[in-house]
Scaffold this motif. Structure first.
Motif, short mmCIF file in Angstrom:
data_model
loop_
_atom_site.label_atom_id
_atom_site.label_comp_id
_atom_site.label_asym_id
_atom_site.label_seq_id
_atom_site.Cartn_x
_atom_site.Cartn_y
_atom_site.Cartn_z
N GLY A 134 18.81 6.27 -7.67
CA GLY A 134 18.78 5.02 -8.43
C GLY A 134 17.68 5.07 -9.47
N ILE A 135 17.44 3.95 -10.07
CA ILE A 135 16.42 3.81 -11.10
C ILE A 135 15.60 2.56 -10.78
CG2 ILE A 135 15.96 3.42 -13.55
CD1 ILE A 135 18.63 4.84 -14.13
N LEU A 136 14.32 2.71 -10.79
CA LEU A 136 13.43 1.57 -10.58
C LEU A 136 12.88 1.17 -11.94
CD1 LEU A 136 11.88 -0.33 -8.66
CD2 LEU A 136 10.11 1.44 -8.54
N LEU A 137 13.26 0.01 -12.40
CA LEU A 137 12.77 -0.50 -13.67
C LEU A 137 11.70 -1.55 -13.38
CD1 LEU A 137 16.21 -0.99 -15.46
CD2 LEU A 137 14.66 0.96 -15.63
N ALA A 138 10.71 -1.63 -14.24
CA ALA A 138 9.64 -2.58 -14.03
C ALA A 138 9.27 -3.25 -15.35
CB ALA A 138 8.40 -1.88 -13.45
N ARG A 139 8.76 -4.45 -15.23
CA ARG A 139 8.28 -5.19 -16.39
C ARG A 139 7.08 -6.01 -15.95
NH1 ARG A 139 11.76 -9.65 -19.74
NH2 ARG A 139 9.97 -10.69 -20.64
N PRO A 140 5.98 -5.88 -16.65
CA PRO A 140 4.80 -6.67 -16.26
C PRO A 140 5.07 -8.17 -16.43
CG PRO A 140 4.25 -5.02 -17.93
CD PRO A 140 5.72 -5.01 -17.78
N CYS A 141 4.52 -8.95 -15.56
CA CYS A 141 4.58 -10.41 -15.68
C CYS A 141 3.33 -10.89 -16.40
CB CYS A 141 4.64 -11.06 -14.30
SG CYS A 141 6.10 -10.62 -13.36
N LEU A 177 -3.44 1.59 -12.65
CA LEU A 177 -2.45 1.40 -11.59
C LEU A 177 -3.02 1.62 -10.20
CD1 LEU A 177 0.57 0.87 -11.06
CD2 LEU A 177 0.96 3.32 -11.33
N PHE A 178 -3.98 2.54 -10.08
CA PHE A 178 -4.49 2.92 -8.77
C PHE A 178 -5.95 2.52 -8.60
CE2 PHE A 178 -1.10 5.97 -9.75
CZ PHE A 178 -0.26 5.74 -8.67
N ARG A 179 -6.36 2.43 -7.34
CA ARG A 179 -7.73 2.10 -6.99
C ARG A 179 -8.13 2.89 -5.75
NH1 ARG A 179 -7.98 -2.06 -2.69
NH2 ARG A 179 -5.84 -2.35 -2.02
N VAL A 180 -9.41 2.92 -5.47
CA VAL A 180 -9.91 3.50 -4.23
C VAL A 180 -10.21 2.33 -3.30
CG1 VAL A 180 -11.71 4.89 -3.16
CG2 VAL A 180 -10.88 5.49 -5.45
N PRO A 181 -9.43 2.18 -2.23
CA PRO A 181 -9.68 1.08 -1.31
C PRO A 181 -10.97 1.29 -0.53
CG PRO A 181 -7.94 2.50 -0.46
CD PRO A 181 -8.32 3.03 -1.82
N SER A 182 -11.44 0.25 0.11
CA SER A 182 -12.67 0.38 0.89
C SER A 182 -12.41 1.25 2.12
CB SER A 182 -13.19 -0.99 1.31
OG SER A 182 -12.43 -1.50 2.39
N THR A 183 -13.42 1.96 2.52
CA THR A 183 -13.33 2.80 3.72
C THR A 183 -12.95 1.96 4.93
OG1 THR A 183 -14.98 4.30 2.80
CG2 THR A 183 -14.62 4.41 5.19
#
Length: 160
Positions: free
Chosen positions: A152-159, A38-44
């Motif tokens: 609220g509730i945040l629901l997600a589904r991969p495409c 889910l996460f990455r290290v962006p460029s400086t």
């Protein structure tokens, strides 16, 4: 006897941009450990460019301990919903908070959140959101203790 540690919560200055970049990258590394899918290290360079472009908005607060920037809060203003949506058109904001590991548990994060709420309110925000995308019980506990609750509730589904 331990030396007195002085903590200052203040608006960031342009001189703080290198520290803001380092805090963002340190936070990214921590999140990659939580969930590398889910996460990455962006460029400086990308992070520095973000802070340089958005700095004059006045949305950054830093925590300084004995002259060293050890934490930050960034308020990200969200656009109000467009006229065709059913939500009441209010400006809201996200908060992103980082405190270096060696300085956690001293109230610095809570002070940053309080300052960020003042910044968000001054910019017309109605609600401040702390969005947590990974199972991060430490972040959930921190923001809960700082007065955030479910909204609220945040629901997600991969495409595919």
């Amino acid at each position: 006897m331990s030396p007195v540690v002085r903590t200052y919560i203040r608006p960031a200055t342009r001189d703080d941009i290198p520290a803001l970049v380092q805090l963002r990258l340190t936070n990214a590394e921590r999140h990659v450990e939580l969930d590398p899918s889910l996460f990455r290290v962006p460029s400086t360079d990308a992070v520095r460019e973000h802070f340089e472009k958005t700095f004059d908005s006045g949305l950054f607060t830093v925590a300084e301990v004995d002259g060293e920037v050890v934490g930050m809060a960034e308020v990200v203003l969200l656009p109000p919903p467009p006229d065709h949506q059913i939500l009441v058109p209010r400006r809201n904001a996200d908060i992103h908070t980082v405190v270096l590991d060696g300085f956690r548990g001293r109230g610095i994060g809570k002070a940053l959140v309080a300052a960020a709420q003042e910044v968000a309110t001054a910019h017309g925000a109605w609600t401040l959101f702390a969005t947590i995308f990974a199972t991060n019980q430490e972040a959930v506990a921190f923001y809960s203790e700082s007065g955030f609750g479910p909204r609220g509730i945040l629901l997600a589904r991969p495409c595919d």
